[in-house]
Scaffold this motif. Sequence first.
Motif, PDB file in Angstrom:
ATOM      1  N   LEU A 255      47.150  38.318  20.514  1.00 51.12           N
ATOM      2  CA  LEU A 255      47.082  36.862  20.457  1.00 51.12           C
ATOM      3  C   LEU A 255      45.964  36.320  21.335  1.00 51.12           C
ATOM      4  CD1 LEU A 255      50.861  35.877  20.547  1.00 51.12           C
ATOM      5  CD2 LEU A 255      49.308  35.649  18.619  1.00 51.12           C
ATOM      6  N   ARG A 256      45.745  36.937  22.483  1.00 56.52           N
ATOM      7  CA  ARG A 256      44.708  36.460  23.405  1.00 56.52           C
ATOM      8  C   ARG A 256      43.302  36.648  22.838  1.00 56.52           C
ATOM      9  NH1 ARG A 256      46.962  34.924  28.110  1.00 56.52           N
ATOM     10  NH2 ARG A 256      48.930  35.885  28.695  1.00 56.52           N
TER      11      ARG A 256
ATOM     12  N   MET B  61      53.458  40.610  16.736  1.00 55.59           N
ATOM     13  CA  MET B  61      52.142  40.558  17.335  1.00 55.59           C
ATOM     14  C   MET B  61      52.312  40.424  18.850  1.00 55.59           C
ATOM     15  SD  MET B  61      48.963  38.157  16.315  1.00 55.59           S
ATOM     16  CE  MET B  61      48.714  39.096  14.840  1.00 55.59           C
ATOM     17  N   ASN B  62      51.644  41.279  19.587  1.00 53.48           N
ATOM     18  CA  ASN B  62      51.806  41.237  21.042  1.00 53.48           C
ATOM     19  C   ASN B  62      50.784  40.298  21.680  1.00 53.48           C
ATOM     20  OD1 ASN B  62      49.461  42.702  20.966  1.00 53.48           O
ATOM     21  ND2 ASN B  62      50.415  44.650  21.398  1.00 53.48           N
ATOM     22  N   THR B  63      50.927  40.107  22.971  1.00 51.38           N
ATOM     23  CA  THR B  63      50.107  39.108  23.653  1.00 51.38           C
ATOM     24  C   THR B  63      48.633  39.466  23.680  1.00 51.38           C
ATOM     25  OG1 THR B  63      50.619  40.146  25.768  1.00 51.38           O
ATOM     26  CG2 THR B  63      51.991  38.302  25.094  1.00 51.38           C
ATOM     27  N   SER B  64      48.311  40.738  23.780  1.00 55.44           N
ATOM     28  CA  SER B  64      46.895  41.113  23.829  1.00 55.44           C
ATOM     29  C   SER B  64      46.204  40.784  22.511  1.00 55.44           C
ATOM     30  CB  SER B  64      46.736  42.594  24.159  1.00 55.44           C
ATOM     31  OG  SER B  64      47.343  43.387  23.166  1.00 55.44           O
TER      32      SER B  64
ATOM     33  N   ILE C 281      49.953  30.776  24.948  1.00 55.24           N
ATOM     34  CA  ILE C 281      48.577  31.272  25.016  1.00 55.24           C
ATOM     35  C   ILE C 281      47.603  30.180  24.569  1.00 55.24           C
ATOM     36  CG2 ILE C 281      46.971  32.953  24.037  1.00 55.24           C
ATOM     37  CD1 ILE C 281      49.344  34.937  24.073  1.00 55.24           C
ATOM     38  N   LEU C 282      47.976  29.409  23.542  1.00 56.36           N
ATOM     39  CA  LEU C 282      47.131  28.311  23.087  1.00 56.36           C
ATOM     40  C   LEU C 282      46.957  27.279  24.197  1.00 56.36           C
ATOM     41  CD1 LEU C 282      45.611  27.092  20.650  1.00 56.36           C
ATOM     42  CD2 LEU C 282      47.733  25.949  20.040  1.00 56.36           C
ATOM     43  N   ASN C 283      48.043  26.950  24.895  1.00 49.04           N
ATOM     44  CA  ASN C 283      47.957  25.992  26.008  1.00 49.04           C
ATOM     45  C   ASN C 283      47.147  26.548  27.170  1.00 49.04           C
ATOM     46  OD1 ASN C 283      49.365  23.959  24.753  1.00 49.04           O
ATOM     47  ND2 ASN C 283      51.353  24.695  25.483  1.00 49.04           N
ATOM     48  N   GLU C 284      47.262  27.835  27.425  1.00 50.99           N
ATOM     49  CA  GLU C 284      46.459  28.458  28.504  1.00 50.99           C
ATOM     50  C   GLU C 284      44.979  28.353  28.174  1.00 50.99           C
ATOM     51  OE1 GLU C 284      47.814  32.458  28.854  1.00 50.99           O
ATOM     52  OE2 GLU C 284      49.592  31.908  30.014  1.00 50.99           O
TER      53      GLU C 284
ATOM     54  N   GLU D  16      48.462  31.144  13.221  1.00 52.68           N
ATOM     55  CA  GLU D  16      49.540  32.088  13.518  1.00 52.68           C
ATOM     56  C   GLU D  16      50.844  31.345  13.805  1.00 52.68           C
ATOM     57  OE1 GLU D  16      51.325  35.729  13.919  1.00 52.68           O
ATOM     58  OE2 GLU D  16      49.252  35.373  13.321  1.00 52.68           O
ATOM     59  N   ILE D  17      50.759  30.255  14.566  1.00 56.60           N
ATOM     60  CA  ILE D  17      51.943  29.449  14.871  1.00 56.60           C
ATOM     61  C   ILE D  17      52.531  28.873  13.590  1.00 56.60           C
ATOM     62  CG2 ILE D  17      52.730  27.325  15.995  1.00 56.60           C
ATOM     63  CD1 ILE D  17      50.696  27.993  18.249  1.00 56.60           C
TER      64      ILE D  17
END
Length: 65
Positions: free
Chosen positions: A6-7, A1-4, A56-59, A17-18
């Motif tokens: 996940l965001r 799964m890529n960052t887009s 990403i979760l922390n962001e 997911e984690i």
Amino acid sequence: MNTSELRQKDAAGLTAEIKDLQKAHFNLRMQKATQQLNNTAQLRQTRRAIARAKTILNEQAAKKA
């Protein structure tokens, strides 16, 4: 799964997911320990995917605070 991808998920989706990635990483570690794992690069990929999702979760949490 890529960052887009996940965001686009919310905090609950990222947490799920984690959790799934951690289970997958555990299973890969057990396969390695029993010498059933052929592609050891999968360990690195799952470890980095977990880190990516946590980042990403922390962001998202920092953005809300």
